[in-house]
Design a protein around this motif. Sequence first.
Motif, PDB file in Angstrom:
ATOM      1  N   ALA A 190      -5.162   4.892  -4.003  1.00  0.00           N
ATOM      2  CA  ALA A 190      -5.290   4.474  -2.608  1.00  0.00           C
ATOM      3  C   ALA A 190      -6.745   4.580  -2.164  1.00  0.00           C
ATOM      4  CB  ALA A 190      -4.400   5.344  -1.720  1.00  0.00           C
ATOM      5  N   ALA A 191      -7.462   5.523  -2.748  1.00  0.00           N
ATOM      6  CA  ALA A 191      -8.872   5.722  -2.383  1.00  0.00           C
ATOM      7  C   ALA A 191      -9.704   4.473  -2.648  1.00  0.00           C
ATOM      8  CB  ALA A 191      -9.444   6.914  -3.148  1.00  0.00           C
ATOM      9  N   GLU A 192      -9.379   3.746  -3.713  1.00  0.00           N
ATOM     10  CA  GLU A 192     -10.097   2.485  -3.987  1.00  0.00           C
ATOM     11  C   GLU A 192      -9.897   1.488  -2.848  1.00  0.00           C
ATOM     12  OE1 GLU A 192      -9.323   0.684  -7.887  1.00  0.00           O
ATOM     13  OE2 GLU A 192      -8.613   2.669  -8.481  1.00  0.00           O
ATOM     14  N   VAL A 226      -1.784   1.213   4.205  1.00  0.00           N
ATOM     15  CA  VAL A 226      -2.883   1.097   3.233  1.00  0.00           C
ATOM     16  C   VAL A 226      -2.363   1.695   1.929  1.00  0.00           C
ATOM     17  CG1 VAL A 226      -5.234   1.788   2.649  1.00  0.00           C
ATOM     18  CG2 VAL A 226      -4.641   1.266   5.030  1.00  0.00           C
ATOM     19  N   ASP A 227      -2.253   0.872   0.884  1.00  0.00           N
ATOM     20  CA  ASP A 227      -1.565   1.358  -0.313  1.00  0.00           C
ATOM     21  C   ASP A 227      -2.000   0.607  -1.563  1.00  0.00           C
ATOM     22  OD1 ASP A 227       0.262   2.833  -1.856  1.00  0.00           O
ATOM     23  OD2 ASP A 227       1.837   2.623  -0.358  1.00  0.00           O
ATOM     24  N   HIS A 228      -1.551   1.137  -2.706  1.00  0.00           N
ATOM     25  CA  HIS A 228      -1.787   0.446  -3.979  1.00  0.00           C
ATOM     26  C   HIS A 228      -0.522   0.386  -4.815  1.00  0.00           C
ATOM     27  CE1 HIS A 228      -2.246   4.127  -6.745  1.00  0.00           C
ATOM     28  NE2 HIS A 228      -1.985   4.620  -5.546  1.00  0.00           N
ATOM     29  N   HIS A 229       0.593   0.849  -4.255  1.00  0.00           N
ATOM     30  CA  HIS A 229       1.878   0.760  -4.940  1.00  0.00           C
ATOM     31  C   HIS A 229       2.535  -0.599  -4.681  1.00  0.00           C
ATOM     32  CE1 HIS A 229       1.416   5.176  -4.285  1.00  0.00           C
ATOM     33  NE2 HIS A 229       1.876   5.217  -5.523  1.00  0.00           N
ATOM     34  N   PRO A 230       3.356  -1.060  -5.596  1.00  0.00           N
ATOM     35  CA  PRO A 230       4.155  -2.260  -5.300  1.00  0.00           C
ATOM     36  C   PRO A 230       5.083  -1.956  -4.125  1.00  0.00           C
ATOM     37  CG  PRO A 230       4.198  -1.754  -7.647  1.00  0.00           C
ATOM     38  CD  PRO A 230       3.581  -0.568  -6.969  1.00  0.00           C
ATOM     39  N   VAL A 262       1.840   5.589   0.531  1.00  0.00           N
ATOM     40  CA  VAL A 262       3.233   5.972   0.743  1.00  0.00           C
ATOM     41  C   VAL A 262       4.160   5.400  -0.322  1.00  0.00           C
ATOM     42  CG1 VAL A 262       5.208   5.759   2.291  1.00  0.00           C
ATOM     43  CG2 VAL A 262       2.975   6.379   3.204  1.00  0.00           C
ATOM     44  N   GLY A 263       4.020   4.121  -0.660  1.00  0.00           N
ATOM     45  CA  GLY A 263       4.838   3.533  -1.709  1.00  0.00           C
ATOM     46  C   GLY A 263       6.231   3.152  -1.260  1.00  0.00           C
ATOM     47  N   HIS A 264       6.955   4.074  -0.653  1.00  0.00           N
ATOM     48  CA  HIS A 264       8.328   3.831  -0.210  1.00  0.00           C
ATOM     49  C   HIS A 264       8.495   4.489   1.153  1.00  0.00           C
ATOM     50  CE1 HIS A 264      12.677   3.647  -0.095  1.00  0.00           C
ATOM     51  NE2 HIS A 264      12.716   3.030  -1.265  1.00  0.00           N
ATOM     52  N   THR A 265       9.088   3.780   2.099  1.00  0.00           N
ATOM     53  CA  THR A 265       9.194   4.314   3.462  1.00  0.00           C
ATOM     54  C   THR A 265       9.960   5.636   3.524  1.00  0.00           C
ATOM     55  OG1 THR A 265      11.122   2.889   3.842  1.00  0.00           O
ATOM     56  CG2 THR A 265       8.983   2.064   4.590  1.00  0.00           C
ATOM     57  N   GLU A 266      10.901   5.861   2.603  1.00  0.00           N
ATOM     58  CA  GLU A 266      11.657   7.110   2.615  1.00  0.00           C
ATOM     59  C   GLU A 266      10.751   8.318   2.391  1.00  0.00           C
ATOM     60  OE1 GLU A 266      14.761   7.545   3.453  1.00  0.00           O
ATOM     61  OE2 GLU A 266      15.059   5.405   3.745  1.00  0.00           O
ATOM     62  N   GLY A 293       6.236   4.412  -7.772  1.00  0.00           N
ATOM     63  CA  GLY A 293       4.994   4.984  -8.273  1.00  0.00           C
ATOM     64  C   GLY A 293       4.173   3.981  -9.036  1.00  0.00           C
ATOM     65  N   HIS A 294       3.407   4.479  -9.979  1.00  0.00           N
ATOM     66  CA  HIS A 294       2.477   3.665 -10.737  1.00  0.00           C
ATOM     67  C   HIS A 294       3.094   3.204 -12.055  1.00  0.00           C
ATOM     68  CE1 HIS A 294      -0.319   5.409  -7.893  1.00  0.00           C
ATOM     69  NE2 HIS A 294       0.023   6.606  -8.313  1.00  0.00           N
TER      70      HIS A 294
END
Length: 335
Positions: free
Chosen positions: A138-140, A115-119, A92-96, A299-300
């Motif tokens: 996120a798959a990782e 479950v995420d990989h974004h800051p 998701v990265g950001h709740t919005e 994002g990334h």
Amino acid sequence: MARPRDRFPFVETEGLRRVAVVCHRNADIDAYLSAYALSALIRQLSPRAEVDIVTPGKATLPARRLARIFPHRVADESASGANYELFVAVDVGHTELLGTWLGKMKGGGAVTVLVDHHPIRRTALYDRTIVDTKATSAAEVVYSIYGILGIPIKRRVAQALLVAILFDSQHLAIAGPSALKAVVGLIEDGASLDKARIMLRGEPDYGEVIARLKGAQRLEIIRIGPWVMARSRVGSFHAPVARGLLNLGADIAIATGPTEGETRSSLRSSARFFDATKIHLGTKVAGVVGKEGGGYGGGHSTAASLTSNLTAEEVEERCTSEISRLVKAPAVHVR
């Protein structure tokens, strides 16, 4: 047998009945296929549970195409959040970016997990988080959860995760050590690298092709120090257009345009640009400009997006100005 509450999914699984795995708005391939794999994991932990995937504002065309290969029940936008005992937000990265499901998750009284990989800057919504910002997808992170729990990955799920990792790592061009280890592990679990590449290739969508060509036709070239920025304005398919501009040779690409009453922008940079400047597009550009314009962004490091209440021209200029400031060089239009 119930799972300990200090391990995913952080609830007793024995009596679990309804679960929603929620993607970000306009879910991409990594989000949908990670949700697909998490759904399979939850069903293994709690066979009697009904699991829905949620794609607020529907998924992107590539994700919808892959959803036909990896089908799963998707909850209707009008579904009530009160029906669920557990929400798992993924990528998701950001709740919005949860769209209307943000309110449903807040008011449902269910356990919420990320479950995420974004800051991640806002975590108040979630009871538990599993976040690895070093992962390229996120798959990782989902793959690592399977490993921690000691749950074997079925071949079809392994294939889905492999496709997701290839997608978010730009076919392993920006893959880190964990991504490469995951790819090897998934192949050992029965996934096929050749099939994953074919699945990602797909048939070109007419609208996307036209958007890419218009993006190239309308592009502006800007030099910022030693770096070349290409920016363009289109009404849709911002991410593919930005990727296309990068493929033309730009170090930084920005595709912006009005969509559904707001301005959306996708930003991309080359690995060479990030390695040299350490400018994280998600946190240092999209997040900043999105917030300034009354929207949000993230994002990334080399791929980000934002939504703003400003005009497309204002968003372009603010993104360009922010990158110019970070590079410490003026932005010069190339005629």
